[in-house]
Design a protein around this motif. Sequence first.
Motif, PDB file in Angstrom:
ATOM      1  N   GLN A  89     -20.573   3.648  -9.873  1.00  0.00           N
ATOM      2  CA  GLN A  89     -19.479   4.468  -9.649  1.00  0.00           C
ATOM      3  C   GLN A  89     -18.337   3.330  -8.751  1.00  0.00           C
ATOM      4  N   ILE A  90     -18.560   2.291  -8.657  1.00  0.00           N
ATOM      5  CA  ILE A  90     -18.044   1.259  -7.651  1.00  0.00           C
ATOM      6  C   ILE A  90     -16.410   0.878  -8.564  1.00  0.00           C
ATOM      7  N   HIS A  91     -16.587   0.789  -9.813  1.00  0.00           N
ATOM      8  CA  HIS A  91     -15.533   0.165 -10.550  1.00  0.00           C
ATOM      9  C   HIS A  91     -14.382   1.317 -10.204  1.00  0.00           C
ATOM     10  N   PRO A  92     -14.695   2.604 -10.893  1.00  0.00           N
ATOM     11  CA  PRO A  92     -13.506   3.509 -11.000  1.00  0.00           C
ATOM     12  C   PRO A  92     -13.153   3.846  -9.333  1.00  0.00           C
ATOM     13  N   PHE A  93     -14.047   3.818  -8.397  1.00  0.00           N
ATOM     14  CA  PHE A  93     -13.581   4.167  -7.114  1.00  0.00           C
ATOM     15  C   PHE A  93     -12.630   3.121  -6.731  1.00  0.00           C
ATOM     16  N   LEU A  94     -12.859   1.902  -7.012  1.00  0.00           N
ATOM     17  CA  LEU A  94     -11.956   0.808  -6.670  1.00  0.00           C
ATOM     18  C   LEU A  94     -10.613   1.063  -7.467  1.00  0.00           C
ATOM     19  N   MET A  95     -10.613   1.269  -8.593  1.00  0.00           N
ATOM     20  CA  MET A  95      -9.396   1.457  -9.431  1.00  0.00           C
ATOM     21  C   MET A  95      -8.760   2.741  -9.415  1.00  0.00           C
ATOM     22  N   ILE A  96      -9.294   3.771  -8.711  1.00  0.00           N
ATOM     23  CA  ILE A  96      -8.529   5.041  -8.623  1.00  0.00           C
ATOM     24  C   ILE A  96      -8.244   5.286  -7.246  1.00  0.00           C
ATOM     25  N   GLU A  97      -9.282   5.246  -6.164  1.00  0.00           N
ATOM     26  CA  GLU A  97      -9.154   5.648  -4.784  1.00  0.00           C
ATOM     27  C   GLU A  97      -8.513   4.935  -3.864  1.00  0.00           C
ATOM     28  N   CYS A  98      -8.594   3.370  -4.112  1.00  0.00           N
ATOM     29  CA  CYS A  98      -8.086   2.444  -3.324  1.00  0.00           C
ATOM     30  C   CYS A  98      -6.477   2.291  -3.697  1.00  0.00           C
ATOM     31  N   PRO A  99      -6.052   2.420  -4.784  1.00  0.00           N
ATOM     32  CA  PRO A  99      -4.681   2.183  -5.155  1.00  0.00           C
ATOM     33  C   PRO A  99      -4.123   3.609  -4.639  1.00  0.00           C
ATOM     34  N   ARG A 100      -4.680   4.562  -4.497  1.00  0.00           N
ATOM     35  CA  ARG A 100      -3.984   5.851  -4.332  1.00  0.00           C
ATOM     36  C   ARG A 100      -3.826   5.804  -2.770  1.00  0.00           C
ATOM     37  N   MET A 101      -4.598   5.114  -2.076  1.00  0.00           N
ATOM     38  CA  MET A 101      -4.428   4.889  -0.558  1.00  0.00           C
ATOM     39  C   MET A 101      -3.275   3.974  -0.207  1.00  0.00           C
ATOM     40  N   LEU A 102      -2.925   2.988  -1.342  1.00  0.00           N
ATOM     41  CA  LEU A 102      -2.077   2.102  -0.844  1.00  0.00           C
ATOM     42  C   LEU A 102      -0.487   2.650  -1.430  1.00  0.00           C
ATOM     43  N   PHE A 103      -0.679   3.688  -2.463  1.00  0.00           N
ATOM     44  CA  PHE A 103       0.664   4.310  -2.911  1.00  0.00           C
ATOM     45  C   PHE A 103       1.824   4.534  -1.833  1.00  0.00           C
ATOM     46  N   PRO A 104       1.500   5.309  -1.051  1.00  0.00           N
ATOM     47  CA  PRO A 104       2.665   5.457  -0.198  1.00  0.00           C
ATOM     48  C   PRO A 104       3.512   4.476   0.413  1.00  0.00           C
ATOM     49  N   PHE A 105       2.912   3.354   0.759  1.00  0.00           N
ATOM     50  CA  PHE A 105       3.403   2.129   1.169  1.00  0.00           C
ATOM     51  C   PHE A 105       4.266   1.559   0.258  1.00  0.00           C
ATOM     52  N   VAL A 106       3.563   1.509  -0.894  1.00  0.00           N
ATOM     53  CA  VAL A 106       4.468   0.822  -2.156  1.00  0.00           C
ATOM     54  C   VAL A 106       5.731   1.863  -2.435  1.00  0.00           C
ATOM     55  N   ARG A 107       5.501   3.044  -2.241  1.00  0.00           N
ATOM     56  CA  ARG A 107       6.906   4.013  -2.535  1.00  0.00           C
ATOM     57  C   ARG A 107       7.830   3.652  -1.650  1.00  0.00           C
ATOM     58  N   ARG A 108       7.377   3.369  -0.056  1.00  0.00           N
ATOM     59  CA  ARG A 108       8.577   2.917   0.690  1.00  0.00           C
ATOM     60  C   ARG A 108       9.200   1.956   0.447  1.00  0.00           C
ATOM     61  N   ILE A 109       8.408   0.801   0.126  1.00  0.00           N
ATOM     62  CA  ILE A 109       8.685  -0.625  -0.155  1.00  0.00           C
ATOM     63  C   ILE A 109       9.941  -0.482  -1.203  1.00  0.00           C
ATOM     64  N   VAL A 110       9.313   0.313  -2.457  1.00  0.00           N
ATOM     65  CA  VAL A 110      10.465   0.324  -3.476  1.00  0.00           C
ATOM     66  C   VAL A 110      11.549   1.067  -3.199  1.00  0.00           C
ATOM     67  N   SER A 111      11.565   2.081  -2.377  1.00  0.00           N
ATOM     68  CA  SER A 111      12.755   2.806  -1.739  1.00  0.00           C
ATOM     69  C   SER A 111      13.723   1.926  -0.913  1.00  0.00           C
ATOM     70  N   ASP A 112      13.052   1.345  -0.140  1.00  0.00           N
ATOM     71  CA  ASP A 112      13.673   0.458   0.987  1.00  0.00           C
ATOM     72  C   ASP A 112      14.357  -0.821   0.010  1.00  0.00           C
ATOM     73  N   VAL A 113      13.686  -1.473  -0.818  1.00  0.00           N
ATOM     74  CA  VAL A 113      14.270  -2.629  -1.543  1.00  0.00           C
ATOM     75  C   VAL A 113      15.448  -2.227  -2.376  1.00  0.00           C
ATOM     76  N   THR A 114      15.301  -0.944  -3.351  1.00  0.00           N
ATOM     77  CA  THR A 114      16.307  -0.801  -4.085  1.00  0.00           C
ATOM     78  C   THR A 114      17.597  -0.307  -3.004  1.00  0.00           C
ATOM     79  N   ARG A 115      17.081   0.606  -2.256  1.00  0.00           N
ATOM     80  CA  ARG A 115      18.388   0.808  -1.258  1.00  0.00           C
ATOM     81  C   ARG A 115      19.307  -0.534  -0.713  1.00  0.00           C
TER      82      ARG A 115
END
Length: 160
Positions: free
Chosen positions: A98-124
């Motif tokens: 189960q490690i592969h799906p965990f790494l490819m689903i749960e970990c990116p989910r944890m990073l996403f709010p930070f990515v969303r903020r960067i994209v928002s700031d950079v486009t602005r």
Amino acid sequence: MAEEQTAPLPPKMQVLGQYIRDMSFENILAQKGVEGEVQPDISVEVALDAKKRPIDNQYEITTKYTVGSKNKSGGEQLFLLELEYAGIFQVENVPDDQIHPFLMIECPRMLFPFVRRIVSDVTRDGGFPPLNLDTVDFLALYRAEIERRAAAEAAQAPTN
């Protein structure tokens, strides 16, 4: 006397660090200009990568986003943002199967709010209205990649 069964330990995940690995933003509208009315059409592509680190139970997950905007009327590119955002995770108590799906689903989910903020700031900061990315369904993305790989393997398999 029956032996007591010990319940498996729950999965444990800790974010040890996160960072921008690579980023590029091009404001093509400002560089070249566009004739007529501008009506942006946004496209977002997401790719994922996971690597085991030399330390036990540590993994580096990289999320790669390509965010583009084209003018609906003429198709001219307005901007292009390429972002590689990575996180280093300590993951324990996850079975090997189960490690592969965990790494490819749960970990990116944890990073996403930070990515969303960067994209928002950079486009602005790049001269456009802030772009708030829609939530990415990493489970659907993972399933689509598994199906794509299975189809590619089936296409390469020799037929008798």
